[in-house]
Scaffold this motif. Structure first.
Motif, PDB file in Angstrom:
ATOM      1  N   ILE A  82       0.841  -1.202   0.000  1.00 46.41           N
ATOM      2  CA  ILE A  82       0.000   0.000   0.000  1.00 46.41           C
ATOM      3  C   ILE A  82       0.871   1.246   0.000  1.00 46.41           C
ATOM      4  CG2 ILE A  82      -1.620   1.378   1.367  1.00 46.41           C
ATOM      5  CD1 ILE A  82      -2.935  -1.227   2.254  1.00 46.41           C
ATOM      6  N   ARG A  83       1.937   1.218   0.804  1.00 46.66           N
ATOM      7  CA  ARG A  83       2.811   2.385   0.896  1.00 46.66           C
ATOM      8  C   ARG A  83       3.570   2.663  -0.404  1.00 46.66           C
ATOM      9  NH1 ARG A  83       0.194   4.706   3.345  1.00 46.66           N
ATOM     10  NH2 ARG A  83       0.102   4.985   5.591  1.00 46.66           N
ATOM     11  N   GLU A  84       3.680   1.673  -1.254  1.00 46.31           N
ATOM     12  CA  GLU A  84       4.329   1.887  -2.548  1.00 46.31           C
ATOM     13  C   GLU A  84       3.469   2.740  -3.475  1.00 46.31           C
ATOM     14  OE1 GLU A  84       5.124  -1.970  -4.095  1.00 46.31           O
ATOM     15  OE2 GLU A  84       6.915  -2.292  -2.863  1.00 46.31           O
ATOM     16  N   VAL A  85       2.155   2.758  -3.223  1.00 47.43           N
ATOM     17  CA  VAL A  85       1.248   3.445  -4.150  1.00 47.43           C
ATOM     18  C   VAL A  85       0.381   4.513  -3.488  1.00 47.43           C
ATOM     19  CG1 VAL A  85       1.140   1.471  -5.714  1.00 47.43           C
ATOM     20  CG2 VAL A  85      -0.530   1.647  -3.862  1.00 47.43           C
ATOM     21  N   SER A  86       0.375   4.576  -2.150  1.00 48.40           N
ATOM     22  CA  SER A  86      -0.557   5.490  -1.492  1.00 48.40           C
ATOM     23  C   SER A  86      -0.044   5.912  -0.119  1.00 48.40           C
ATOM     24  CB  SER A  86      -1.927   4.812  -1.329  1.00 48.40           C
ATOM     25  OG  SER A  86      -2.810   5.622  -0.583  1.00 48.40           O
ATOM     26  N   ASN A  87      -0.457   7.112   0.298  1.00 42.77           N
ATOM     27  CA  ASN A  87      -0.129   7.617   1.629  1.00 42.77           C
ATOM     28  C   ASN A  87      -1.350   7.695   2.537  1.00 42.77           C
ATOM     29  OD1 ASN A  87       2.665   7.978   1.538  1.00 42.77           O
ATOM     30  ND2 ASN A  87       2.471   9.931   0.476  1.00 42.77           N
ATOM     31  N   ILE A  88      -2.414   6.975   2.213  1.00 44.72           N
ATOM     32  CA  ILE A  88      -3.601   7.025   3.065  1.00 44.72           C
ATOM     33  C   ILE A  88      -3.289   6.421   4.435  1.00 44.72           C
ATOM     34  CG2 ILE A  88      -5.138   6.862   1.074  1.00 44.72           C
ATOM     35  CD1 ILE A  88      -5.801   3.993   2.078  1.00 44.72           C
TER      36      ILE A  88
END
Length: 226
Positions: free
Chosen positions: A67-73
């Motif tokens: 998830i952290r590779e594609v988003s900062n949510i």
């Protein structure tokens, strides 16, 4: 309406979370299989993820990393693992918070609401870049550069940095930082601040023994710069 993805293989727990959050006017989707989590993530496009660690197919650590590779949510880890190592590992991979089972839904809801309010709180009145030595912070873009190179920070790391940098030279205790940034007085573990500051230093500082940006004031807390 904010969307929340609950990645949890225990259906009873997942349904309790779903029912409670739906009553609070969130749109919620459940994923029970770690191997399907990223596909659902991309289709559902959530505003926040609640993530178990022990999952079939792919564990929560790997999902967090992906998830952290594609988003900062925001990512809240929800796990029966109570060892300090597990918490530190989750935070290092980019999770914003760590809640241990068993948990109270009111506490989980408070954490969810605090994280979703975060961007409004920290971006209010902060539009101009902040510069200090080789570091440049762009609040409205959630972007940090050092010597022109973009530094990849998690949302929580960015929040700690922007809060300290917006008050240069002012010393904050760990309790103050936790309450201001996490917004959860007496609900959390303030050791999370120590872990987050250590990660920030590893990413920002050239010499960890003599930090230029986030400095420790022994016996008190932390400050930004001089």
């Amino acid at each position: 309406m904010n969307k929340i993805l609950v990645i949890e293989d225990e259906l009873d727990i997942a349904n309790i979370i779903l029912d409670y959050l739906v009553k609070e006017r969130f749109e919620v989707k459940i994923c029970q299989d770690g191997s399907l989590a990223m596909d659902i993530f991309h289709v559902f496009n959530p505003d926040l993820v609640i993530l178990d660690l022990m999952l079939p197919g792919m564990d929560g650590y790997e999902i967090c990393r992906k998830i952290r590779e594609v988003s900062n949510i925001p990512i809240i880890i929800l796990s029966a693992k109570v060892e300090e190592f597990d918490k530190i590992m989750g935070l290092k991979l980019g999770a914003d918070d760590y809640v241990t089972k068993p948990f109270r839904m009111r506490e989980l809801l408070a954490r969810v609401q605090a994280m979703l309010r975060r961007s409004q709180i920290f971006n209010k009145g902060l539009s101009n870049p902040i510069s200090f030595k080789e570091l440049k912070i762009y609040p409205s873009e959630h972007r940090v550069e050092k010597n022109g190179t973009v530094i990849d920070l998690s949302p929580r790391e960015f929040d700690v940095l922007i809060y300290l940098a917006s008050n240069p030279g002012q010393v904050f205790t760990r309790d103050q930082l936790y309450n201001q940034i996490w917004g959860l007085e007496a609900l959390g573990d303030i050791s999370t601040i120590t872990v987050t500051v250590n990660r920030l230093r590893q990413k920002l500082e050239s010499d960890l023994n003599h930090p230029e940006y986030i400095q420790t004031v022994w016996g008190v807390g932390y400050k930004f710069g001089k």
